[in-house]
Design an enzyme around this catalytic site. Sequence first.
Site, PDB file in Angstrom:
ATOM      1  N   HIS A 120      -3.153  11.079   1.071  1.00 34.65           N
ATOM      2  CA  HIS A 120      -2.538  10.850   2.082  1.00 34.65           C
ATOM      3  C   HIS A 120      -1.790  12.217   2.819  1.00 34.65           C
ATOM      4  O   HIS A 120      -0.621  12.312   2.862  1.00 34.65           O
ATOM      5  CB  HIS A 120      -1.485   9.426   2.260  1.00 34.65           C
ATOM      6  N   ARG A 175       0.861  -1.295  -0.072  1.00 32.17           N
ATOM      7  CA  ARG A 175       0.017   0.120  -0.256  1.00 32.17           C
ATOM      8  C   ARG A 175       0.674   1.011  -0.011  1.00 32.17           C
ATOM      9  O   ARG A 175       1.823   1.402   0.616  1.00 32.17           O
ATOM     10  CB  ARG A 175      -1.094   0.019   1.140  1.00 32.17           C
ATOM     11  N   GLU A 184      -7.311   8.237   6.658  1.00 36.01           N
ATOM     12  CA  GLU A 184      -7.680   9.230   7.846  1.00 36.01           C
ATOM     13  C   GLU A 184      -8.071  10.559   7.670  1.00 36.01           C
ATOM     14  O   GLU A 184      -7.390  11.766   8.182  1.00 36.01           O
ATOM     15  CB  GLU A 184      -6.347   9.107   8.678  1.00 36.01           C
ATOM     16  N   GLU A 240      -3.187  -0.023   8.014  1.00 34.14           N
ATOM     17  CA  GLU A 240      -2.098   0.121   8.866  1.00 34.14           C
ATOM     18  C   GLU A 240      -2.207  -0.227  10.077  1.00 34.14           C
ATOM     19  O   GLU A 240      -3.407  -0.291  10.828  1.00 34.14           O
ATOM     20  CB  GLU A 240      -1.855   1.746   9.199  1.00 34.14           C
ATOM     21  N   ASN A 252      -7.265   1.899   9.870  1.00 34.09           N
ATOM     22  CA  ASN A 252      -5.954   2.352  10.440  1.00 34.09           C
ATOM     23  C   ASN A 252      -6.044   2.096  11.863  1.00 34.09           C
ATOM     24  O   ASN A 252      -6.693   2.912  12.600  1.00 34.09           O
ATOM     25  CB  ASN A 252      -5.194   3.522  10.024  1.00 34.09           C
ATOM     26  N   TYR A 287      -3.755   1.451  15.880  1.00 39.17           N
ATOM     27  CA  TYR A 287      -2.632   1.287  16.441  1.00 39.17           C
ATOM     28  C   TYR A 287      -2.571   0.942  18.089  1.00 39.17           C
ATOM     29  O   TYR A 287      -1.393   0.440  18.605  1.00 39.17           O
ATOM     30  CB  TYR A 287      -1.744   2.611  16.432  1.00 39.17           C
TER      31      TYR A 287
HETATM   32  C1  GBH Z   1      -1.050   6.898  10.741  1.00 42.95           C
HETATM   33  O1  GBH Z   1      -1.622   8.050  11.515  1.00 42.95           O
HETATM   34  C2  GBH Z   1      -0.825   7.661   9.461  1.00 42.95           C
HETATM   35  O2  GBH Z   1      -1.593   7.166   8.334  1.00 42.95           O
HETATM   36  C3  GBH Z   1       0.556   7.557   9.040  1.00 42.95           C
HETATM   37  O3  GBH Z   1       0.945   8.409   8.210  1.00 42.95           O
HETATM   38  C4  GBH Z   1       1.474   7.699  10.387  1.00 42.95           C
HETATM   39  O4  GBH Z   1       2.849   7.423   9.820  1.00 42.95           O
HETATM   40  C5  GBH Z   1       1.267   6.504  11.092  1.00 42.95           C
HETATM   41  O5  GBH Z   1      -0.076   6.557  11.568  1.00 42.95           O
HETATM   42  C6  GBH Z   1       2.025   6.392  12.501  1.00 42.95           C
HETATM   43  O6  GBH Z   1       1.719   7.567  13.363  1.00 42.95           O
HETATM   44  O7  GBH Z   1      -3.237  13.147  17.604  1.00 42.95           O
HETATM   45  O8  GBH Z   1      -2.232  15.269  18.155  1.00 42.95           O
HETATM   46  O9  GBH Z   1      -1.739  13.258  19.526  1.00 42.95           O
HETATM   47  C7  GBH Z   1      -2.187   7.338  12.773  1.00 42.95           C
HETATM   48  C8  GBH Z   1      -3.050   8.417  13.539  1.00 42.95           C
HETATM   49  C9  GBH Z   1      -2.485  10.513  14.135  1.00 42.95           C
HETATM   50  C10 GBH Z   1      -2.300   8.854  15.631  1.00 42.95           C
HETATM   51  C11 GBH Z   1      -1.551  11.445  14.678  1.00 42.95           C
HETATM   52  C12 GBH Z   1      -1.072   9.785  16.180  1.00 42.95           C
HETATM   53  C13 GBH Z   1      -0.367  12.151  17.036  1.00 42.95           C
HETATM   54  C14 GBH Z   1      -0.874  13.433  17.060  1.00 42.95           C
HETATM   55  N1  GBH Z   1      -2.150   9.062  14.306  1.00 42.95           N
HETATM   56  N2  GBH Z   1      -1.351  11.109  16.189  1.00 42.95           N
HETATM   57  S1  GBH Z   1      -2.291  13.898  18.143  1.00 42.95           S
END
Ligand code: GBH
Length: 463
Positions: free
Chosen positions: A123, A77, A170, A365, A299, A301
């Site tokens: 993206h 992807r 996202e 993801e 996505n 985590y």
């Molecule tokens: C994904 O976002 C993205 O699609 C990818 O590009 C990125 O590299 C990957 O995760 C790892 O982060 O919300 O202000 O605390 C996952 C969603 C958005 C979660 C940003 C963490 C941190 C900033 N992410 N968030 S905040």
Amino acid sequence: MSTQKLPNDFVWGYATASYQIEGSPDADGRLPSIWDTFSHTAGTTKGGDNGDVATDSYKRWKENVALLKQYGVNAYRFSFSWSRIIPLGGRNDPVNEAGIKHYRALIEELVSNGITPFVTLYHWDLPQGLQDRYGGWLNKEEIVQDYVHYAKLCFTRYGDLVKNWITHNEPWCVSVLGHATGVFAPGHKGNKEHWIVGHNLILAHAYAVKLYRDEFKASQGGRIGITLDLHWQEPWDDSPANVKAAQRGIDFKLGRFADPIYKGYYPETIKSIVGDRLPEFTKEELVVVKGSSDFFGLNTYTTQLVKEGGDSEIQGNVKYTFTRPDGTQLGTQAHVPWLQTYAPGFRSLLNYLWKTYNMPIYVTENGFPVKDEHILPLEQVVHDTDRIEYYDRYLNALLQAATEDGVPVKSYFAWSLLDNFEWADGYEPRFGVTHVDYKTQKRTPKESVEVVKRWFTEHIASS
Ligand code: GBH
């Protein structure tokens, strides 16, 4: 451990995104995106980092495909940089054949190596030209038409080989981080714009899907959908207030996109809090929006524990923690503060999505940045125990959801193929299964590569 297997057409591989890996911002006619502008603005990213070089993948794309091949995947992807394809972005702006050719070569190389391309159209790297011209995602009339035009060009030029399209990655991040908290490009703040941007992202997605279904699907035979993000939200305890808060938290993060797209309306919890700052769809728009995704792209985590309270409207007036009532932590802490390993939450989330939206789920993801990996010597980096633990647990949770709970999970993309530019956090967090030495661009596989490969070899049915 379950001995049941995933079906033999299960899709798995690694994910990346254009601005996070490509570098070469001026190559072959590309013009800036909002992330070039934003990351070059003082005070926006950790250490002033930007994507000028990143993993140099605009040049090293063949090396990336060779890694994918070596890692045993059946899919990859990645996303297109809109401003390589249409440098100024708009429907009356020139198309850049050199940019088109680059992705064509990458796609052909993947296909000839037996790797199925999953392409994300957007993206987060909006052409700066469109931000300057009319405010980007804020301008409904313009952005919907320009996005659909860009999507159509991609379907036309690549749809013979690309059968899996993701409209947006996202939209919550684009809306809230880009236009409410301002930590992502274009860096706007406030409590109104992000509802407009979210609304326009849904419309652009929906009209691109309509176009694909009307003009391409029959001849090309692909599928198209959107990828949403959610940390699973688990009530902190079983008090009714916290149980209710968790649902409201989910509505504000995920339901604001998923409910219109899969059900045809915004959640009541949002309407009652946001009132007339929440735009409305016209009747004609709703017909296009409802049912506008062939699958549920996810996505995810981590998991958050949710408590009622707090005055953050953006998160539905709930509070988040990783600390359980007994004082223990939910799981292993990652390098980024927002992520702890908690695989049962992944299983709950897959069940929730299936029950709520009844769509096949593509996990697009999932991944883990090991704490302090950026300062460890390479011999220790490659021995990535916490990442291995994470993938082992999350993959087994996925297997349980698919086999024991009957959730139709169709894919798993680990984030990420390579360490890369982690947006506002710069190059410090390392999500890759491949270590990148940013001075030399040398790639070194971490041990998790073999663990993930072995897991899929053992858990996909052979016929
Ligand atoms: C994904 O976002 C993205 O699609 C990818 O590009 C990125 O590299 C990957 O995760 C790892 O982060 O919300 O202000 O605390 C996952 C969603 C958005 C979660 C940003 C963490 C941190 C900033 N992410 N968030 S905040």
